[in-house]
Design a protein around this motif. Structure first.
Motif, PDB file in Angstrom:
ATOM      1  N   ARG A  38     -31.748 -69.436 -37.762  1.00  0.00           N
ATOM      2  CA  ARG A  38     -32.358 -70.121 -36.620  1.00  0.00           C
ATOM      3  C   ARG A  38     -32.814 -71.528 -36.998  1.00  0.00           C
ATOM      4  NH1 ARG A  38     -34.950 -65.073 -35.385  1.00  0.00           N
ATOM      5  NH2 ARG A  38     -36.884 -65.827 -36.344  1.00  0.00           N
ATOM      6  N   GLN A  50     -32.583 -64.806 -32.055  1.00  0.00           N
ATOM      7  CA  GLN A  50     -33.959 -65.132 -31.664  1.00  0.00           C
ATOM      8  C   GLN A  50     -34.932 -63.962 -31.779  1.00  0.00           C
ATOM      9  OE1 GLN A  50     -34.175 -66.402 -27.596  1.00  0.00           O
ATOM     10  NE2 GLN A  50     -33.228 -64.539 -26.781  1.00  0.00           N
ATOM     11  N   SER A 108     -28.145 -68.954 -31.441  1.00  0.00           N
ATOM     12  CA  SER A 108     -29.594 -68.943 -31.271  1.00  0.00           C
ATOM     13  C   SER A 108     -30.054 -67.726 -30.481  1.00  0.00           C
ATOM     14  CB  SER A 108     -30.030 -70.228 -30.560  1.00  0.00           C
ATOM     15  OG  SER A 108     -31.427 -70.268 -30.407  1.00  0.00           O
TER      16      SER A 108
END
Length: 312
Positions: free
Chosen positions: A148, A137, A133
């Motif tokens: 994601r 991001q 993640s």
């Protein structure tokens, strides 16, 4: 008493038949002294009555236990009388109880091992998902966006697995405290902000910041989080709102989570809190597991919170 007479009904009928045959044989053999025959029959009846009384007294605990409802398994191992039948039953039940305890302890150990393994596995999986993640991001490439989204699904699934495993030991995994309801709702909305954006759904909070409730922070967050996730999931693409509002009624607070999504068919409403039940919507939304609302319902029961659902 009824069970005793039912048990010895055959003996009474057989004895009555024997007495009748004995009297008939005496009469056919030429012994016509009726008073003597009746006296003999009376003596035999008294002997039988004394025997039945003796058996009833010896077996009274045995029949009493069979007629009653045992409040616990321990009660079944107590003495069932001094008669051989009662002693044999006591020995049998004590042996069965020991076997039951051994098997129960074995399965409890297996359950504890499974819960421990599940908890450890979930915690181990959280680390690589968090790393993925973080890596993705700030990336705008559609492929990273898709990654994601999938990571978010995995994280939700892991959290549900963890909380489901913790239900088995709920009593040792909760702590009641005073909680600001608005604060915990803000935390959940912040946690799911990407999920809101991804499904084009918007939060609307109408909760007074001064409202305080007594509950367990972690479990209450789990309950509200699952309701919000469901509201988002079944409102996807509608550009509508998920509203969270709270009303004070006496010494109680009612939290309402409302969406404007596809709704729940009336026929499915009575079963939505059953484990693994996905209903008609589950056939459309394949990612449904049927465990989310079950987890919410079980947690509410443990916390003594009430939950209800309405759908139009």
């Amino acid at each position: 008493m009824k069970l005793f007479w039912r048990d010895y009904r055959g003996l009474l009928l057989l004895n009555g038949l024997q007495l009748g045959l004995m009297a008939l044989i005496c009469w056919l053999a030429g012994f016509h002294d009726l008073s003597s025959i009746l006296y003999a029959l009376l003596l035999c009846t008294v002997v039988l009555a004394c025997y039945l009384l003796y058996r009833y007294i010896r077996l009274f605990p045995f029949y009493q236990r069979l007629n009653g409802v045992l409040p616990s398994f321990d009660e079944s191992t107590l003495s069932h009388g001094m008669a051989p039948l009662g002693e044999a039953l006591t020995d049998l039940l004590q042996a069965q109880y020991r076997f039951y305890q051994e098997r129960l302890f074995h399965y409890q150990r297996l359950q504890e091992m499974h819960t421990t393994f599940t908890n450890n596995w979930v915690h181990h999986m959280k680390t690589p998902l968090s790393v993925i993640s973080l890596i993705t991001q700030d990336e705008d490439d559609p492929r990273f966006v898709s990654i994601r989204e999938e990571v978010g699904q995995l994280q939700q699934g892991l959290e549900m697995t963890l909380y489901t495993a913790r239900l088995q030991a709920f009593a040792s995994d909760f702590h009641v405290e005073q909680i600001a309801l608005r604060k915990i709702i803000n935390e959940i909305i912040s946690k799911n902000k990407r999920f809101f954006i991804q499904h084009a759904v918007y939060p609307e909070v109408q909760v007074d910041p001064t409202i305080l409730v007594f509950s367990d922070h972690k479990w209450l967050a789990c309950i509200i989080d699952q309701l919000v996730i469901n509201a988002i999931k079944y409102s996807a693409g509608r550009h509508s709102k998920v509203s969270l509002s709270a009303q004070i009624q006496g010494d109680q607070v009612t939290l309402t989570v409302r969406d404007r999504g596809i709704g729940i068919p009336e026929a499915d409403l009575p079963r939505i809190f059953d484990p693994y039940f996905t209903g008609e919507n589950g056939r459309t939304y394949r990612q449904s597991t049927g465990m989310g609302l079950y987890l919410v319902h079980e947690a509410c029961q443990q916390l003594e919170h009430r939950i209800a659902v309405e759908s139009h």
